[in-house]
Write an enzyme that holds these catalytic residues in place. Structure first.
Site, PDB file in Angstrom:
ATOM      1  N   GLU A  95       0.842  -1.193   0.000  1.00 31.45           N
ATOM      2  CA  GLU A  95       0.000   0.000   0.000  1.00 31.45           C
ATOM      3  C   GLU A  95       0.879   1.246   0.000  1.00 31.45           C
ATOM      4  OE1 GLU A  95      -4.281  -0.954   1.696  1.00 31.45           O
ATOM      5  OE2 GLU A  95      -2.842  -0.809   3.332  1.00 31.45           O
ATOM      6  N   CYS A 108       3.707   8.482   0.861  1.00 30.59           N
ATOM      7  CA  CYS A 108       4.285   7.540   1.810  1.00 30.59           C
ATOM      8  C   CYS A 108       4.385   6.202   1.078  1.00 30.59           C
ATOM      9  CB  CYS A 108       3.375   7.431   3.030  1.00 30.59           C
ATOM     10  SG  CYS A 108       3.894   6.184   4.207  1.00 30.59           S
ATOM     11  N   CYS A 115       6.106  -7.072   6.963  1.00 31.97           N
ATOM     12  CA  CYS A 115       7.213  -6.631   7.808  1.00 31.97           C
ATOM     13  C   CYS A 115       7.501  -7.739   8.809  1.00 31.97           C
ATOM     14  CB  CYS A 115       6.814  -5.358   8.556  1.00 31.97           C
ATOM     15  SG  CYS A 115       8.139  -4.629   9.551  1.00 31.97           S
ATOM     16  N   CYS A 119       6.284  -5.119  15.693  1.00 33.64           N
ATOM     17  CA  CYS A 119       5.754  -4.127  16.650  1.00 33.64           C
ATOM     18  C   CYS A 119       4.286  -4.452  16.933  1.00 33.64           C
ATOM     19  CB  CYS A 119       5.864  -2.706  16.098  1.00 33.64           C
ATOM     20  SG  CYS A 119       7.553  -2.217  15.731  1.00 33.64           S
ATOM     21  N   CYS A 122       1.184  -2.304  15.356  1.00 29.94           N
ATOM     22  CA  CYS A 122       1.191  -1.965  13.934  1.00 29.94           C
ATOM     23  C   CYS A 122       0.530  -3.062  13.086  1.00 29.94           C
ATOM     24  CB  CYS A 122       2.627  -1.756  13.474  1.00 29.94           C
ATOM     25  SG  CYS A 122       2.771  -1.294  11.745  1.00 29.94           S
ATOM     26  N   GLY A 162       6.756  -2.105   6.046  1.00 25.76           N
ATOM     27  CA  GLY A 162       8.119  -2.616   6.018  1.00 25.76           C
ATOM     28  C   GLY A 162       9.109  -1.788   6.799  1.00 25.76           C
ATOM     29  N   LEU A 218      10.461   5.573  18.253  1.00 23.11           N
ATOM     30  CA  LEU A 218      10.928   5.361  19.623  1.00 23.11           C
ATOM     31  C   LEU A 218       9.821   4.754  20.494  1.00 23.11           C
ATOM     32  CD1 LEU A 218      13.596   5.836  21.060  1.00 23.11           C
ATOM     33  CD2 LEU A 218      12.756   8.086  21.747  1.00 23.11           C
ATOM     34  N   HIS A 219       8.722   5.468  20.596  1.00 27.72           N
ATOM     35  CA  HIS A 219       7.497   4.964  21.234  1.00 27.72           C
ATOM     36  C   HIS A 219       7.605   4.614  22.709  1.00 27.72           C
ATOM     37  CE1 HIS A 219       6.138   5.055  17.197  1.00 27.72           C
ATOM     38  NE2 HIS A 219       6.587   3.898  16.815  1.00 27.72           N
ATOM     39  N   ASN A 293      -3.182   5.220  16.059  1.00 26.85           N
ATOM     40  CA  ASN A 293      -4.283   4.868  15.169  1.00 26.85           C
ATOM     41  C   ASN A 293      -4.674   3.433  15.492  1.00 26.85           C
ATOM     42  OD1 ASN A 293      -4.261   7.339  13.536  1.00 26.85           O
ATOM     43  ND2 ASN A 293      -2.223   6.638  12.959  1.00 26.85           N
ATOM     44  N   CYS A 336      -0.804   6.148   9.816  1.00 31.14           N
ATOM     45  CA  CYS A 336       0.400   5.438  10.276  1.00 31.14           C
ATOM     46  C   CYS A 336       0.012   4.138  10.959  1.00 31.14           C
ATOM     47  CB  CYS A 336       1.153   6.255  11.304  1.00 31.14           C
ATOM     48  SG  CYS A 336       1.630   7.868  10.762  1.00 31.14           S
TER      49      CYS A 336
HETATM   50  N1  SAH Z   1       9.408   0.286  10.012  1.00 33.38           N
HETATM   51  C1  SAH Z   1       9.639   1.718   9.977  1.00 33.38           C
HETATM   52  C2  SAH Z   1       8.753   2.387   9.002  1.00 33.38           C
HETATM   53  C3  SAH Z   1       7.307   2.468   9.403  1.00 33.38           C
HETATM   54  S1  SAH Z   1       6.935   4.136   9.603  1.00 33.38           S
HETATM   55  C4  SAH Z   1       9.546   2.279  11.371  1.00 33.38           C
HETATM   56  O1  SAH Z   1       9.246   1.525  12.282  1.00 33.38           O
HETATM   57  O2  SAH Z   1       9.829   3.442  11.577  1.00 33.38           O
HETATM   58  C5  SAH Z   1       5.400   4.110  10.315  1.00 33.38           C
HETATM   59  C6  SAH Z   1       5.363   4.843  11.654  1.00 33.38           C
HETATM   60  O3  SAH Z   1       4.064   4.650  12.224  1.00 33.38           O
HETATM   61  C7  SAH Z   1       6.337   4.249  12.631  1.00 33.38           C
HETATM   62  O4  SAH Z   1       6.802   5.239  13.504  1.00 33.38           O
HETATM   63  C8  SAH Z   1       5.473   3.273  13.352  1.00 33.38           C
HETATM   64  O5  SAH Z   1       6.003   2.861  14.562  1.00 33.38           O
HETATM   65  C9  SAH Z   1       4.214   4.073  13.494  1.00 33.38           C
HETATM   66  N2  SAH Z   1       3.042   3.259  13.796  1.00 33.38           N
HETATM   67  C10 SAH Z   1       2.889   1.938  13.651  1.00 33.38           C
HETATM   68  N3  SAH Z   1       1.671   1.556  14.039  1.00 33.38           N
HETATM   69  C11 SAH Z   1       1.045   2.670  14.451  1.00 33.38           C
HETATM   70  C12 SAH Z   1      -0.252   2.930  14.945  1.00 33.38           C
HETATM   71  N4  SAH Z   1      -1.119   1.954  15.105  1.00 33.38           N
HETATM   72  N5  SAH Z   1      -0.571   4.201  15.256  1.00 33.38           N
HETATM   73  C13 SAH Z   1       0.317   5.193  15.086  1.00 33.38           C
HETATM   74  N6  SAH Z   1       1.558   5.020  14.605  1.00 33.38           N
HETATM   75  C14 SAH Z   1       1.912   3.761  14.296  1.00 33.38           C
END
Ligand code: SAH
Length: 343
Positions: A95, A108, A115, A119, A122, A162, A218-219, A293, A336
């Site tokens: 996508e 994007c 992937c 995480c 995600c 990914g 980072l999260h 999200n 995201c």
């Molecule tokens: N794998 C890479 C690229 C993905 S970028 C990475 O981890 O950075 C997508 C971004 O959205 C990342 O920061 C990811 O952690 C974040 N993300 C993933 N799931 C999400 C969600 N449910 N809500 C908000 N952000 C999310």
């Protein structure tokens, strides 16, 4: 470079590789730049390359195909965001999302179909990794999206499905391809790559592409919490990651962005904000808060507005640059963390 039906995807070729190919086919080298230019325009067929002689076009057809993906499904959000499920010639699906911002149009793109980083919040990782994309397939998403929307695209974020640093060589190929003056000619500063934090690759990236923007997911404010949602944290320790990120800013002289998805009851407390602030104070950094999200099939809930605002305030009080990411396209699952290949 793998083949489909015995032919190579010409979108993977750099200009110099095309020059070699054209020479091998018994033609003049300058033809390669013409072909390369046409490809960057998003042509679907060699016969659209009007200034390329017919016999060369037919020789190219014998060896190559133009690997633009097919738009299997596209959805438009009420905010103008367009999400498209693209399918490549071998059936691989990804996508991509087109977005309109004040500073211009942005896309994007995905770097892998699926992937394997795992995480827990995600959607992209729910079905595991299908395969990595080639550099040409990353470029092809942009060309196909431009064909579909009829809009220019001047900013690219590699933040779709990914982990780009799990596919570093092809990511590098993509950046070189799209930056080539004879091709799409996109400025390096108009590209942002996001990683979940593969330390050795962050170091390589700082050396290879100091002008490309880097975002790190980072999260969490510490190792213990990060490990709970991001399996990659078990391999790369929090403090080592922070040290590498700090070095990145020193080597490149550029700001680094930290993404922080704010999850209700998990990482949204003011104590978390204080801890994060204490680690980032004085850095050339920027924190991007993303109210989570929600993903179907996952139990995490988005943090409420009040806790996001309180989190932001703590960072600001500590002079840590922070913004709350505007959520685009959530009504079509294009935000995201909501992208996936199987629907
Ligand atoms: N794998 C890479 C690229 C993905 S970028 C990475 O981890 O950075 C997508 C971004 O959205 C990342 O920061 C990811 O952690 C974040 N993300 C993933 N799931 C999400 C969600 N449910 N809500 C908000 N952000 C999310």
């Amino acid at each position: 470079m793998y083949r489909v039906a015995g032919k190579y995807n010409i979108l993977n070729c750099s200009l110099s590789e095309l020059e070699d190919a054209v020479t091998e086919l018994g033609e003049k080298k300058f033809r390669a730049a013409q072909i390369f230019g046409w490809l960057a325009k998003g042509v679907k067929d060699f016969d659209e390359m009007k200034n390329v002689p017919a016999d060369l076009r037919s020789k190219l057809t014998g060896r190559f195909y133009i690997g633009l993906p097919e738009a299997v499904r596209s959805q438009k959000s009420k905010d103008g965001t367009v999400k498209c499920l693209f399918e490549f010639a071998d059936g691989t699906q990804v996508e991509s999302v087109f977005m309109k911002y004040e500073y211009g149009n942005s896309i994007c793109i995905s770097s892998q179909s699926g992937c394997r980083m795992g995480c827990t919040f995600c959607a992209s990782t729910m079905d595991g990794l299908d395969r990595s994309l080639t550099g040409g397939e990353m470029l092809a998403q942009i060309l196909a999206m431009r064909n579909l929307t009829g809009e220019d695209i001047g900013h690219v974020v590699v933040m779709g499905m990914g982990e780009p640093f799990d596919n570093y060589d092809e990511l590098s190929r993509f950046i070189r391809l799209i930056h080539d003056k004879k091709g799409y000619d996109l400025g390096l500063r108009n590209i942002t790559v996001s990683t979940c934090g593969l330390i050795p690759k962050i170091k390589e990236f700082a050396a290879d592409f100091p002008q490309v923007n880097l975002a790190v997911s980072l999260h969490a404010p510490n190792q213990k919490l990060r490990e709970q949602t991001m399996p990659v944290a078990r391999k790369y320790d929090y403090d080592d990651l922070m040290k590498t990120c700090r070095e990145y800013t020193e080597i490149t002289g550029r700001r680094i962005t930290f993404e922080y998805a704010v999850i209700d009851g998990v990482n949204d407390s003011t104590a978390c904000a204080e801890e994060l602030a204490s680690k980032l104070r004085g850095w050339l950094s920027h924190v991007n808060l993303i109210p989570l999200n929600e993903v179907r099939g996952r139990s995490y809930r988005t943090a409420n507005e009040r806790s996001v605002a309180a989190f932001k305030k703590v960072l600001e009080r500590n002079v840590v640059a922070v913004t709350v990411r505007r959520t685009l396209g959530s009504d079509i699952d294009a935000a995201c963390g909501q992208l996936r290949r199987n629907r």
